[in-house]
Write a protein that holds these residues in place. Structure first.
Motif, PDB file in Angstrom:
ATOM      1  N   ALA A  66      25.740 -37.288 -14.249  1.00  0.00           N
ATOM      2  CA  ALA A  66      26.660 -36.364 -13.581  1.00  0.00           C
ATOM      3  C   ALA A  66      26.086 -35.759 -12.307  1.00  0.00           C
ATOM      4  O   ALA A  66      26.738 -34.942 -11.662  1.00  0.00           O
ATOM      5  N   LEU A  67      24.890 -36.169 -11.894  1.00  0.00           N
ATOM      6  CA  LEU A  67      24.309 -35.659 -10.660  1.00  0.00           C
ATOM      7  C   LEU A  67      25.167 -36.100  -9.482  1.00  0.00           C
ATOM      8  O   LEU A  67      25.512 -37.272  -9.370  1.00  0.00           O
ATOM      9  N   PRO A  68      25.532 -35.175  -8.579  1.00  0.00           N
ATOM     10  CA  PRO A  68      26.321 -35.593  -7.425  1.00  0.00           C
ATOM     11  C   PRO A  68      25.464 -36.355  -6.420  1.00  0.00           C
ATOM     12  O   PRO A  68      24.300 -36.000  -6.189  1.00  0.00           O
ATOM     13  N   VAL A  69      26.025 -37.419  -5.860  1.00  0.00           N
ATOM     14  CA  VAL A  69      25.383 -38.184  -4.800  1.00  0.00           C
ATOM     15  C   VAL A  69      26.444 -38.526  -3.763  1.00  0.00           C
ATOM     16  O   VAL A  69      27.642 -38.551  -4.066  1.00  0.00           O
ATOM     17  N   GLU A  70      25.990 -38.790  -2.560  1.00  0.00           N
ATOM     18  CA  GLU A  70      26.909 -39.135  -1.475  1.00  0.00           C
ATOM     19  C   GLU A  70      26.786 -40.621  -1.176  1.00  0.00           C
ATOM     20  O   GLU A  70      25.687 -41.119  -0.934  1.00  0.00           O
ATOM     21  N   VAL A  71      27.913 -41.330  -1.210  1.00  0.00           N
ATOM     22  CA  VAL A  71      27.934 -42.745  -0.827  1.00  0.00           C
ATOM     23  C   VAL A  71      27.935 -42.786   0.695  1.00  0.00           C
ATOM     24  O   VAL A  71      28.826 -42.232   1.338  1.00  0.00           O
ATOM     25  N   THR A  72      26.909 -43.441   1.269  1.00  0.00           N
ATOM     26  CA  THR A  72      26.789 -43.506   2.728  1.00  0.00           C
ATOM     27  C   THR A  72      27.065 -44.898   3.280  1.00  0.00           C
ATOM     28  O   THR A  72      27.208 -45.048   4.492  1.00  0.00           O
ATOM     29  N   ALA A  73      27.102 -45.916   2.408  1.00  0.00           N
ATOM     30  CA  ALA A  73      27.417 -47.290   2.829  1.00  0.00           C
ATOM     31  C   ALA A  73      27.773 -48.111   1.603  1.00  0.00           C
ATOM     32  O   ALA A  73      27.456 -47.726   0.472  1.00  0.00           O
TER      33      ALA A  73
END
Length: 172
Positions: A66-73
Motif C-alpha cells: 500500500a506504499l504510494p509510488v509515482e509512475v514516471t514512465a
C-alpha cells in the motif's frame, strides 16, 4: 553490407540500453493512463529493478504493501516508479494497484504532529494527530484537503502535507 550491420548493431545497443523505454515514452503510454500518476504497491514484497525486464538486476525490495509510488514512465508491462525519497526503478505492472494511498510528508520539525480534522476546514475539530510516515487510504481530495482513513483515524488533512496526491488534484 557493413553499413547495414552497423545500423543493426546500433539498434540492438539502443534497445538493450533502455532506449526502447524512452521511445515508448515519446509515443505515449503502454497502459493508456496518464504519466505521471500515483499508484500504490499491491504486495508486501516488490522487487524494484534497474531496467524494464526480468533480466535487469533487482536494485532493492519494498516490504510495505500500500506504499504510494509515482509512475514516471511505462515500457510494455513495466512501470518506472519513484518513491517519496526520490528513488526510482522499474516494477512489473501487476505489482501495482490503482488504490490511492498517501504518506504524511515530513516537515521541517520532524517531531511535529499533523492534525486530522473532522471537516475539511482548518477551524474544524481535531480528531487525531499523525506523525511523519503514517500511511493511509485516500478517500477524497477537494479544495486543498484530503480525507484519509487509516488505523484508528478517519478525517481531513491539508493535501500539501501528504505525499501521494498532486497539488489541486481531485480524487473521488
Amino acid at each position: 553490407m557493413m553499413t547495414v550491420l552497423v545500423r543493426i548493431m546500433a539498434g540492438l545497443i539502443f534497445v538493450l540500453s533502455g532506449g526502447a523505454a524512452c521511445a515508448a515514452e515519446a509515443a505515449g503510454t503502454a497502459s493508456g493512463l496518464p504519466v505521471p500518476r500515483f499508484v500504490s504497491l499491491k504486495s508486501d514484497k516488490v522487487n524494484v529493478r534497474a531496467g524494464p525486464t526480468k533480466d535487469h538486476d533487482v536494485a532493492w525490495v519494498y516490504n510495505r504493501s500500500a506504499l504510494p509510488v509515482e509512475v514516471t514512465a511505462e515500457f510494455e508491462n513495466w512501470r518506472r516508479i519513484r518513491d517519496w525519497e526520490g528513488a526510482e526503478g522499474w516494477v512489473y505492472h501487476s505489482l501495482l494497484s490503482g488504490k490511492r494511498t498517501a504518506l504524511v510528508a515530513p516537515s521541517k520539525n520532524k517531531d511535529e504532529l499533523l492534525p486530522v480534522r473532522y471537516q475539511p476546514d482548518a477551524a474544524s475539530a481535531v480528531t487525531a494527530q499523525l506523525q511523519h510516515g503514517v500511511l493511509a487510504s485516500v478517500k477524497r481530495c477537494q479544495n486543498g484537503w484530503c480525507r484519509l482513513v487509516g488505523e484508528g483515524f478517519d478525517g481531513w488533512i491539508e493535501e500539501g502535507r501528504l505525499w501521494g496526491v498532486y497539488p489541486g488534484e481531485k480524487v473521488e
